[in-house]
Scaffold this active site. Structure first.
Site, short mmCIF file in Angstrom:
data_model
loop_
_atom_site.label_atom_id
_atom_site.label_comp_id
_atom_site.label_asym_id
_atom_site.label_seq_id
_atom_site.Cartn_x
_atom_site.Cartn_y
_atom_site.Cartn_z
N LYS A 1 4.78 -37.94 -3.30
CA LYS A 1 4.18 -37.60 -4.33
C LYS A 1 5.29 -37.27 -5.53
O LYS A 1 6.14 -36.51 -5.77
CB LYS A 1 3.62 -36.12 -4.09
N CYS B 1 19.93 -31.17 -11.58
CA CYS B 1 20.04 -30.23 -10.60
C CYS B 1 21.62 -29.76 -10.61
O CYS B 1 21.97 -28.54 -10.34
CB CYS B 1 19.52 -30.47 -9.24
N GLU C 1 16.46 -30.71 -1.15
CA GLU C 1 17.43 -30.79 -2.33
C GLU C 1 16.85 -29.87 -3.28
O GLU C 1 15.89 -29.98 -3.94
CB GLU C 1 17.57 -32.17 -2.85
N GLU D 1 19.14 -20.71 -12.86
CA GLU D 1 19.21 -22.16 -13.40
C GLU D 1 18.32 -22.07 -14.74
O GLU D 1 17.10 -21.72 -14.70
CB GLU D 1 18.66 -22.95 -12.27
P1 NAP Z 1 9.35 -27.91 -8.64
O1 NAP Z 1 8.28 -27.13 -9.51
O2 NAP Z 1 9.66 -27.24 -7.45
O3 NAP Z 1 8.37 -29.24 -8.44
C1 NAP Z 1 9.10 -30.25 -7.78
C2 NAP Z 1 7.79 -30.90 -6.87
O4 NAP Z 1 7.21 -30.21 -5.91
C3 NAP Z 1 6.76 -31.42 -8.06
O5 NAP Z 1 6.47 -32.61 -7.49
C4 NAP Z 1 5.74 -30.50 -7.65
O6 NAP Z 1 4.34 -30.89 -8.23
C5 NAP Z 1 5.76 -30.20 -6.40
N1 NAP Z 1 5.14 -29.01 -5.97
C6 NAP Z 1 4.77 -27.80 -6.52
N2 NAP Z 1 4.39 -26.91 -5.70
C7 NAP Z 1 4.36 -27.41 -4.59
C8 NAP Z 1 4.02 -26.81 -3.36
N3 NAP Z 1 3.67 -25.67 -3.24
N4 NAP Z 1 4.18 -27.75 -2.19
C9 NAP Z 1 4.54 -28.91 -2.32
N5 NAP Z 1 5.14 -29.23 -3.64
C10 NAP Z 1 4.85 -28.65 -4.54
O7 NAP Z 1 10.37 -28.20 -9.33
P2 NAP Z 1 10.58 -28.79 -10.83
O8 NAP Z 1 10.42 -27.84 -11.76
O9 NAP Z 1 9.54 -29.98 -10.96
O10 NAP Z 1 12.19 -29.73 -10.88
C11 NAP Z 1 13.09 -29.02 -11.36
C12 NAP Z 1 13.85 -28.54 -10.10
O11 NAP Z 1 14.20 -29.33 -9.08
C13 NAP Z 1 15.06 -27.72 -10.36
O12 NAP Z 1 15.22 -26.48 -9.72
C14 NAP Z 1 16.21 -28.58 -10.01
O13 NAP Z 1 17.39 -27.91 -9.71
C15 NAP Z 1 15.77 -29.09 -8.73
N6 NAP Z 1 15.93 -30.49 -8.58
C16 NAP Z 1 17.19 -30.51 -7.32
C17 NAP Z 1 17.67 -31.87 -7.04
C18 NAP Z 1 18.71 -31.98 -5.98
O14 NAP Z 1 19.02 -32.97 -5.64
N7 NAP Z 1 19.24 -30.74 -5.36
C19 NAP Z 1 17.42 -33.00 -7.53
C20 NAP Z 1 16.52 -32.81 -8.84
C21 NAP Z 1 15.90 -31.54 -9.28
P3 NAP Z 1 4.17 -30.62 -9.64
O15 NAP Z 1 5.07 -31.59 -10.71
O16 NAP Z 1 2.65 -31.24 -9.78
O17 NAP Z 1 4.35 -29.12 -10.10
#
Ligand code: NAP
Ligand code: MG
Length: 504
Positions: free
Chosen positions: A209, A317, A283, A414
């Site tokens: 997804k 990230c 991650e 963050e």
């Molecule tokens: P997020 O809100 O955690 O969303 C990530 C993904 O999870 C999206 O596809 C989201 O769907 C989905 N999601 C939301 N709620 C969920 C649930 N309860 N169960 C399963 N999936 C769910 O993160 P984001 O704001 O999109 O992305 C930014 C974050 O990603 C930052 O904290 C960043 O540091 C982290 N990141 C980490 C890495 C790494 O390699 N460590 C790389 C890139 C990003 P929706 O989009 O529909 O909400």
């Protein structure tokens, strides 16, 4: 096509290859003409789910809008998958795993993965434009980084598919079955490649997804899977919101789940899977320190710091969001940084001269604004680029906070935006102490002339990646992943394959 409404540089130094405009005051002497990328992104008006090798309408019949954050215009309708769609995707994946894919020799799987990489290269320009329009990142980044790196991940893993006996010499590596994957919006296509390529190389099938704001390149990649003749069901793409993601993570067929996203959602997923036998990799977020010692080549360090936090609007990230600079050079480095961000070009993501594009969504812009307001309230000193921002779209000025203390929210949380918090240190021990004083541990940077110092810090810094005299460098052969609340498991390299196999 795209229109440019960027600022005139407020800095008196003429920049690069600008064209002189007669009659303007000195500061306005040099300005770039608009240079929008014009390749056709070949977008469809509506994108369905990709299940069992075909595009299918969602069971609910519901669709949501994908928006271009650069101008707030709607790009396409995206299907919202519910639990029944996710179940259909898992069944298609299991059928493929029990069928052709599961029985295929590694050398034959390699051919498909290689073909995917080649087809992506063939359509690189089109994918770069689609990625920039859907996510807001500057075209020069999607064109020169995201798309080539995504292809590189498929090439690299195609190379592993027939060499799995060498993943763990003396042991046999076997696939896990069907894996469920959920990814964020900051590197939509690259995260797909990071997740899908190692899974396929190992012989697994996938249900994935993408994030709700950036689903388009995932569905364009599905077209490539069709063109590559990938057997139906090997990769299934279900789009939607958090509910779709939760259904992907908790489905009983998933032998392993891989999640990239926020620490907050990662914890929710881990709680919901506690007690199950599913393998997991996470991650998550980061709050990296970029540490500059007084013997560092300062101009080079400033470029690295700028790249570390303003690259991709700070939607990274592993962004170097905290600068730790040795006190004796702090004033000098801060002055150079201010000068540098004044001349960053903020604006139309499709313009080839743009350095800082659009913030991915209205919600993310509000989060950045909230955290920046907290920095001001808590007493840090704010400096922002004086650039003019486009009238439509979600934009935020490159921002530097000085006089930051470790207790400020901007030093701990963050921000995921183009905002740098500057702190100082006197000794190496103090730098290590401050750098490690965070719940996260994804990456760090060290700038110094001394090799011995680099080696010492590379072990003392609790971060999955430590860059030395550079920042944000990636390679498919190099494993990436976190310590502490930045998650566990590695992606890329030989280590990344361990997370997609069982060893006998
Ligand atoms: P997020 O809100 O955690 O969303 C990530 C993904 O999870 C999206 O596809 C989201 O769907 C989905 N999601 C939301 N709620 C969920 C649930 N309860 N169960 C399963 N999936 C769910 O993160 P984001 O704001 O999109 O992305 C930014 C974050 O990603 C930052 O904290 C960043 O540091 C982290 N990141 C980490 C890495 C790494 O390699 N460590 C790389 C890139 C990003 P929706 O989009 O529909 O909400
Ligand atoms: Mg979008």
């Amino acid at each position: 096509m795209a229109t440019l409404t960027t600022e005139k540089s407020s800095h008196p130094t003429p920049r690069a290859s600008g064209r002189p405009v007669p009659g303007l005051i000195f500061g306005d002497l040099w300005e770039y003409d608009p240079a929008p990328e014009t390749a056709d992104p070949k977008l469809k008006a509506r994108y369905d789910l990709f299940i069992g090798g075909k595009f299918v309408a969602p069971a609910s019949g519901k669709y949501f809008d994908s928006i271009n954050p650069g101008n707030e215009k709607k790009l396409a309708d995206i299907a919202h998958a519910n639990a029944a769609d996710v179940d259909a995707a898992y069944r298609a994946a299991l059928q493929a795993y029990d069928g052709a894919w599961g029985k295929m020799a590694g050398r034959d799987r390699a051919k498909y993965i290689y073909r995917i990489a080649r087809l992506l290269q063939d359509r690189a320009r089109e994918f770069a434009v689609a990625e920039t329009m859907d996510g807001g990142k500057p075209i020069k980044e999607s064109r020169d980084f995201d798309v080539p790196m995504a292809a590189a991940h498929f090439f690299y893993h195609a190379g592993w598919a027939d060499k799995l006996d060498y993943v763990a010499p003396g042991r046999r590596a076997a696939p896990l079955g069907v894996v469920g994957q959920v990814i964020p919006w900051n590197f939509p296509l690259l995260m797909l490649a990071w997740k899908i390529a190692p899974a396929l190389a190992m012989g697994n099938c996938v249900v994935i997804k993408p994030a709700e704001t950036t689903s388009i390149t995932a569905l364009k990649l599905a077209e490539i899977f069709q063109d590559a003749g990938l057997p139906p069901g090997v990769v299934n793409i279900v789009t939607g919101f958090g509910d779709t993601g939760a259904a992907v993570m908790t489905h009983p067929i998933a032998a392993k789940v891989a999640f990239t996203g926020s620490t907050e959602v990662g914890k929710i997923i881990m709680r919901s899977l506690a007690g199950t036998e599913k393998k997991m990799t996470m991650e998550l977020g980061g709050k990296a320190a970029n540490i500059v010692f007084d013997d560092a080549p300062l101009d080079q360090a400033v470029e690295g710091i700028v790249n570390g936090i303003f690259f991709n609007q700070g939607h990274v990230c592993c962004a170097g969001s905290r600068l730790l600079v040795q006190e004796s050079v702090a004033a000098d480095v801060l002055a150079k940084l201010k000068h540098r961000i004044e001349v960053l070009r903020v604006g139309d993501p499709l313009d080839k001269n743009t350095d800082v594009g659009a913030i991915n969504s209205k919600e993310q812009l509000a989060t950045i604004q909230r955290l920046v307001a907290s920095g001001v309230k808590e007493g840090a000193t704010l400096f922002q680029s004086p650039c003019k921002l486009p009238v439509r779209g979600y934009y935020f000025r490159p921002t530097i906070f000085s006089n930051v203390s470790m207790s400020h929210r901007i030093a701990r949380e963050e921000i995921f935006g183009p905002v740098l918090s500057v702190l100082t240190f006197r000794t190496l021990e103090e730098a290590v102490e401050k750098a490690n004083n965070t719940a996260y541990g994804l990456s760090a940077g060290v700038w110094t002339d001394k090799g011995s110092r680099i080696l010492k810090l590379s072990t003392e810094l609790k971060a999955g990646v430590v860059w030395a005299n550079t920042f944000n460098k990636f390679d498919p052969a190099s494993p990436f992943g976190g310590y502490k609340e930045s998650g566990f498991g590695r992606e890329g390299g030989r280590q990344g394959l361990f997370d997609y196999c069982k060893l006998a």
